[in-house]
Write a protein that holds these residues in place. Structure first.
Motif, PDB file in Angstrom:
ATOM      1  N   ILE A   1       0.802  -1.221   0.000  1.00 47.57           N
ATOM      2  CA  ILE A   1       0.000   0.000   0.000  1.00 47.57           C
ATOM      3  C   ILE A   1       0.837   1.275   0.000  1.00 47.57           C
ATOM      4  CG2 ILE A   1      -1.903  -1.134   1.198  1.00 47.57           C
ATOM      5  CD1 ILE A   1      -0.998   0.344   3.745  1.00 47.57           C
ATOM      6  N   PHE A   2       2.146   1.161   0.312  1.00 46.01           N
ATOM      7  CA  PHE A   2       2.988   2.357   0.322  1.00 46.01           C
ATOM      8  C   PHE A   2       3.267   2.822  -1.106  1.00 46.01           C
ATOM      9  CE2 PHE A   2       5.305   2.432   4.693  1.00 46.01           C
ATOM     10  CZ  PHE A   2       4.074   2.685   5.292  1.00 46.01           C
ATOM     11  N   PRO A   3       3.543   4.108  -1.284  1.00 46.37           N
ATOM     12  CA  PRO A   3       3.762   4.663  -2.625  1.00 46.37           C
ATOM     13  C   PRO A   3       5.147   4.304  -3.170  1.00 46.37           C
ATOM     14  CG  PRO A   3       4.142   6.357  -0.978  1.00 46.37           C
ATOM     15  CD  PRO A   3       3.637   5.151  -0.229  1.00 46.37           C
ATOM     16  N   PRO A   4       5.371   4.523  -4.463  1.00 49.10           N
ATOM     17  CA  PRO A   4       6.725   4.380  -5.008  1.00 49.10           C
ATOM     18  C   PRO A   4       7.697   5.292  -4.244  1.00 49.10           C
ATOM     19  CG  PRO A   4       5.129   4.613  -6.777  1.00 49.10           C
ATOM     20  CD  PRO A   4       4.392   4.884  -5.506  1.00 49.10           C
ATOM     21  N   PHE A   5       8.921   4.831  -4.112  1.00 50.74           N
ATOM     22  CA  PHE A   5       9.933   5.533  -3.309  1.00 50.74           C
ATOM     23  C   PHE A   5      11.031   6.056  -4.239  1.00 50.74           C
ATOM     24  CE2 PHE A   5      13.932   5.468  -0.951  1.00 50.74           C
ATOM     25  CZ  PHE A   5      13.607   6.131   0.225  1.00 50.74           C
ATOM     26  N   VAL A   6      11.297   7.345  -4.129  1.00 58.66           N
ATOM     27  CA  VAL A   6      12.368   7.961  -4.920  1.00 58.66           C
ATOM     28  C   VAL A   6      13.386   8.559  -3.957  1.00 58.66           C
ATOM     29  CG1 VAL A   6      12.963   9.733  -6.605  1.00 58.66           C
ATOM     30  CG2 VAL A   6      10.804   8.469  -6.842  1.00 58.66           C
ATOM     31  N   TRP A   7      14.644   8.135  -4.141  1.00 65.58           N
ATOM     32  CA  TRP A   7      15.723   8.686  -3.305  1.00 65.58           C
ATOM     33  C   TRP A   7      16.505   9.664  -4.169  1.00 65.58           C
ATOM     34  CZ3 TRP A   7      18.121   5.381   1.040  1.00 65.58           C
ATOM     35  CH2 TRP A   7      18.931   6.188   1.857  1.00 65.58           C
ATOM     36  N   THR A   8      16.510  10.905  -3.714  1.00 62.13           N
ATOM     37  CA  THR A   8      17.289  11.931  -4.423  1.00 62.13           C
ATOM     38  C   THR A   8      18.513  12.268  -3.577  1.00 62.13           C
ATOM     39  OG1 THR A   8      15.931  13.685  -3.425  1.00 62.13           O
ATOM     40  CG2 THR A   8      15.305  12.932  -5.624  1.00 62.13           C
ATOM     41  N   ILE A   9      19.658  12.268  -4.251  1.00 63.09           N
ATOM     42  CA  ILE A   9      20.924  12.542  -3.545  1.00 63.09           C
ATOM     43  C   ILE A   9      21.490  13.843  -4.105  1.00 63.09           C
ATOM     44  CG2 ILE A   9      23.187  11.657  -2.913  1.00 63.09           C
ATOM     45  CD1 ILE A   9      22.157   8.856  -3.610  1.00 63.09           C
ATOM     46  N   ARG A  10      21.661  14.818  -3.251  1.00 63.08           N
ATOM     47  CA  ARG A  10      22.131  16.142  -3.676  1.00 63.08           C
ATOM     48  C   ARG A  10      23.649  16.245  -3.484  1.00 63.08           C
ATOM     49  NH1 ARG A  10      17.823  19.577  -3.473  1.00 63.08           N
ATOM     50  NH2 ARG A  10      19.177  21.021  -4.615  1.00 63.08           N
ATOM     51  N   ASP A  11      24.253  17.088  -4.323  1.00 63.11           N
ATOM     52  CA  ASP A  11      25.705  17.331  -4.286  1.00 63.11           C
ATOM     53  C   ASP A  11      26.488  16.028  -4.381  1.00 63.11           C
ATOM     54  OD1 ASP A  11      24.926  19.932  -3.967  1.00 63.11           O
ATOM     55  OD2 ASP A  11      25.611  20.125  -1.890  1.00 63.11           O
ATOM     56  N   PHE A  12      26.011  15.149  -5.248  1.00 65.33           N
ATOM     57  CA  PHE A  12      26.634  13.841  -5.439  1.00 65.33           C
ATOM     58  C   PHE A  12      27.903  14.014  -6.272  1.00 65.33           C
ATOM     59  CE2 PHE A  12      27.053   9.706  -7.555  1.00 65.33           C
ATOM     60  CZ  PHE A  12      26.918   8.839  -6.474  1.00 65.33           C
ATOM     61  N   SER A  13      28.991  13.547  -5.719  1.00 62.74           N
ATOM     62  CA  SER A  13      30.279  13.760  -6.410  1.00 62.74           C
ATOM     63  C   SER A  13      30.990  12.456  -6.761  1.00 62.74           C
ATOM     64  CB  SER A  13      31.207  14.616  -5.533  1.00 62.74           C
ATOM     65  OG  SER A  13      31.419  13.988  -4.269  1.00 62.74           O
TER      66      SER A  13
ATOM     67  N   CYS B   1      16.205   6.089  -8.015  1.00 66.40           N
ATOM     68  CA  CYS B   1      17.229   6.963  -7.431  1.00 66.40           C
ATOM     69  C   CYS B   1      17.665   7.995  -8.475  1.00 66.40           C
ATOM     70  CB  CYS B   1      18.435   6.140  -6.969  1.00 66.40           C
ATOM     71  SG  CYS B   1      19.739   7.133  -6.183  1.00 66.40           S
ATOM     72  N   PHE B   2      17.826   9.225  -8.028  1.00 63.50           N
ATOM     73  CA  PHE B   2      18.358  10.298  -8.875  1.00 63.50           C
ATOM     74  C   PHE B   2      19.490  10.970  -8.112  1.00 63.50           C
ATOM     75  CE2 PHE B   2      14.091   9.667 -10.412  1.00 63.50           C
ATOM     76  CZ  PHE B   2      14.216   9.807 -11.785  1.00 63.50           C
ATOM     77  N   VAL B   3      20.597  11.168  -8.817  1.00 56.92           N
ATOM     78  CA  VAL B   3      21.758  11.807  -8.186  1.00 56.92           C
ATOM     79  C   VAL B   3      22.000  13.159  -8.856  1.00 56.92           C
ATOM     80  CG1 VAL B   3      22.799   9.648  -7.456  1.00 56.92           C
ATOM     81  CG2 VAL B   3      23.344  10.561  -9.712  1.00 56.92           C
ATOM     82  N   PHE B   4      22.144  14.186  -8.041  1.00 52.91           N
ATOM     83  CA  PHE B   4      22.302  15.545  -8.536  1.00 52.91           C
ATOM     84  C   PHE B   4      23.688  16.075  -8.153  1.00 52.91           C
ATOM     85  CE2 PHE B   4      17.881  14.787  -7.765  1.00 52.91           C
ATOM     86  CZ  PHE B   4      17.205  15.417  -8.802  1.00 52.91           C
TER      87      PHE B   4
END
Length: 543
Positions: free
Chosen positions: A163-175, A221-224
């Motif tokens: 029942i939980f929603p899709p999970f998106v992990w965003t990582i900021r200042d990924f080097s 996952c998205f890395v920024f």
């Protein structure tokens, strides 16, 4: 909405609904796609929210070490990709704020963000390591602090995963370089590798990883990279895309596109929620949290069902009454009102169907139908009352002259009954011809005729009595006239008889006189005859 508004306030560690913000949310009738972002404070969550809303400013970014977002805020816009749908972007107060120092408060903010969202975003900095995963230790407690049903079951984590929603992990200042064993990997692969269970590690090491995978089976996952140089970061919201790092701009677009495509309207047991239903659900969760109970999805859904279905019943009732009030009473007949009722009931049922929520046992539908039935009976009574009022007014008007004659006893005379019945028929014809009398036309006419029967009986009896008397008088008069006529004839006959008798008497007397004279003359003659004879013959005998 021109800017975000608060929907859940967080004052001194106590969560409560922000009525002003929830009233705004309740105005959205379209299905709502909810994208909620959570994460440690000062990790740039608000910037991602603004980009999802296609805006540079909106959610406060802040450029100091102090957390800006307090409680839970929302910004609702038309969905960029899905027509007939709203996109609700939710920004939550940052976790781990040292000034707050309340892990329990963070826990409930995180739970509410998950429960209300149709896509959940967790935002962190730099990379996924044990320190970051330690910040997500509360995920391991989700099965303890959220109940799907009132009675807790085993394997609750697997049930939450459904029942939980899709999970998106965003990582900021990924080097870091996305490579593993010399091979380039995707951000998704990087996330899955970080969540792998390692048997040689302690239970605490693997527990959080396993809980994330169990509770959120669908993950991205998205890395920024860092968006700009350190000197420009404090003015991030005012920088154009040309002034930002190109890779950051590309990943931001990829993230937004994915959210637009993947996030679907928030549903509960297969039913899409609009703003009002979502507001009701949030209030139910907060009320449960404030009371110290473990939030139960089943209980909240039941509460939502009760409230929404009650509203649906009320809305159907209002719809039905609004349509029925357009009908001019009295109607021509009962069938006309019935046709209006059938059409109005159909529209009311449509309103109820559109607004109802999980009325599986048809409890509220039956309640709605009972209300409409009761209302229809009220309209039927009102229709009859209006019809009776109109019929009586018409009857009073058309019988005015007749009633005046009755009061003056003008019908109590020989031949009065026919005059009365003629007047009655004219009044009845005028009543029948009068328009707009409605369903009581026949009943009032029959009632009028019934009332007139006593008058008719009296008039008829009087008419017969007077007519008989008049006939008797006429017969007597005729008899007397005939007698008088006969008397005249008799008198004439008597007079004629008397005249004849007189003539006869006079003739008789004359004849007597003549006879007597003749007899006297004869007697004298005889005397002288016999005298001479005797004188001539003294010996003769006279017999």
């Amino acid at each position: 909405m021109e800017s975000p508004v608060c929907i859940i306030e967080n004052n001194d560690g106590k969560l409560k609904p922000c009525e002003e913000g929830l009233k705004i949310l309740e105005q959205f009738d379209l299905p709502v796609t909810v994208v909620a972002v959570a994460g440690q404070h000062r990790t740039g969550k608000s910037y991602l929210m603004n980009r999802l809303c296609n805006q540079r400013k909106g959610f406060s970014l802040g450029s100091t070490v102090q957390s800006h977002t307090k409680g839970i805020w929302m910004w609702v816009i038309p969905h960029p990709k899905q027509p007939n749908c709203c996109l609700m972007v939710v920004d939550t107060e940052g976790m781990g704020d040292a000034e707050k120092g309340d892990d329990n408060n963070d826990k409930w903010l995180f739970v509410l963000a998950v429960l209300m969202s149709s896509l959940f975003v967790y935002n962190s900095m730099k990379q996924i390591d044990q320190h970051v995963l330690s910040d997500l230790q509360l995920v391991t407690k989700l099965s303890d602090i959220i109940k799907i049903k009132t009675e807790k079951k085993e394997n609750e984590k697997e049930d939450l995963g459904r029942i939980f929603p899709p999970f998106v992990w965003t990582i900021r200042d990924f080097s870091l370089v996305l490579k593993m064993d010399g091979q380039a990997i995707t951000a998704d692969k990087y996330l899955e590798n970080c969540l792998k269970e390692k048997k040689e590690k302690k239970k605490e090491f693997n527990e959080c990883r396993n809980c994330i995978k169990a509770c959120f089976p669908e993950r991205r996952c998205f890395v920024f990279p860092q968006p700009a140089t350190s000197m420009k970061l404090k003015d991030l919201e005012s920088l154009s895309d040309e002034q930002l790092d190109e890779a950051f701009v590309v990943e931001t677009k990829n993230f937004c596109d994915y959210v637009y495509e993947r996030a679907r309207p928030k549903t509960v047991q297969g039913v899409q929620l609009n703003g009002r239903k979502l507001s009701t659900l949030l209030k139910a969760y907060i009320e449960c949290i404030s009371s110290g109970d473990v939030p139960s999805i089943q209980s909240a859904v039941q509460s939502l069902s009760e409230i929404e279905n009650s509203r649906a019943v009320a809305a159907a009732e209002i719809c039905y009454k609004k349509l029925m009030d357009k009908v001019t009473l009295p109607t021509k007949d009962a069938r006309e009102l019935l046709q209006h009722h059938i059409q109005s009931e159909k529209e009311a049922i449509n309103v109820f169907t559109q607004q109802s929520f999980l009325d599986e046992d048809m409890k509220f539908q039956n309640k709605m139908e009972a209300k409409i039935k009761s209302l229809y009976e009220q309209y039927c009574r009102a229709n009859e009352e209006e019809s009776e009022k109109k019929c009586r007014a018409v009857m009073t008007e058309v019988t005015k002259e007749l009633n005046q004659k009755l009061k003056k006893a003008e019908y109590l005379k020989p031949g009065g009954f026919k005059i009365y019945t003629d007047d009655l028929q004219r009044a009845e014809a005028a009543y029948i011809a009068a328009p707009g009398k409605g369903v009581k036309t026949e009943e009032i006419l029959l009632e009028f005729k019934s009332q007139m029967m006593s008058d008719a009986s009296i008039i008829f009896e009087k008419d017969e009595s007077l007519t008989a008397q008049m006939k008797e008088a006429e017969d007597t008069k005729q008899m007397m006239a005939e007698t008088q006529k006969q008397n005249i004839i008799l008198a004439e006959k008597l007079a004629n008889t008397e005249k004849c008798l007189k003539t006869t008497v006079e003739k008789y007397e004359k004849n007597i006189d003549t006879l007597m004279k003749t007899m006297e003359d004869n007697k004298r003659y005889t005397f002288f005859y016999y005298r001479r004879r005797i004188e001539n013959n003294p010996d003769c005998t006279i017999s």
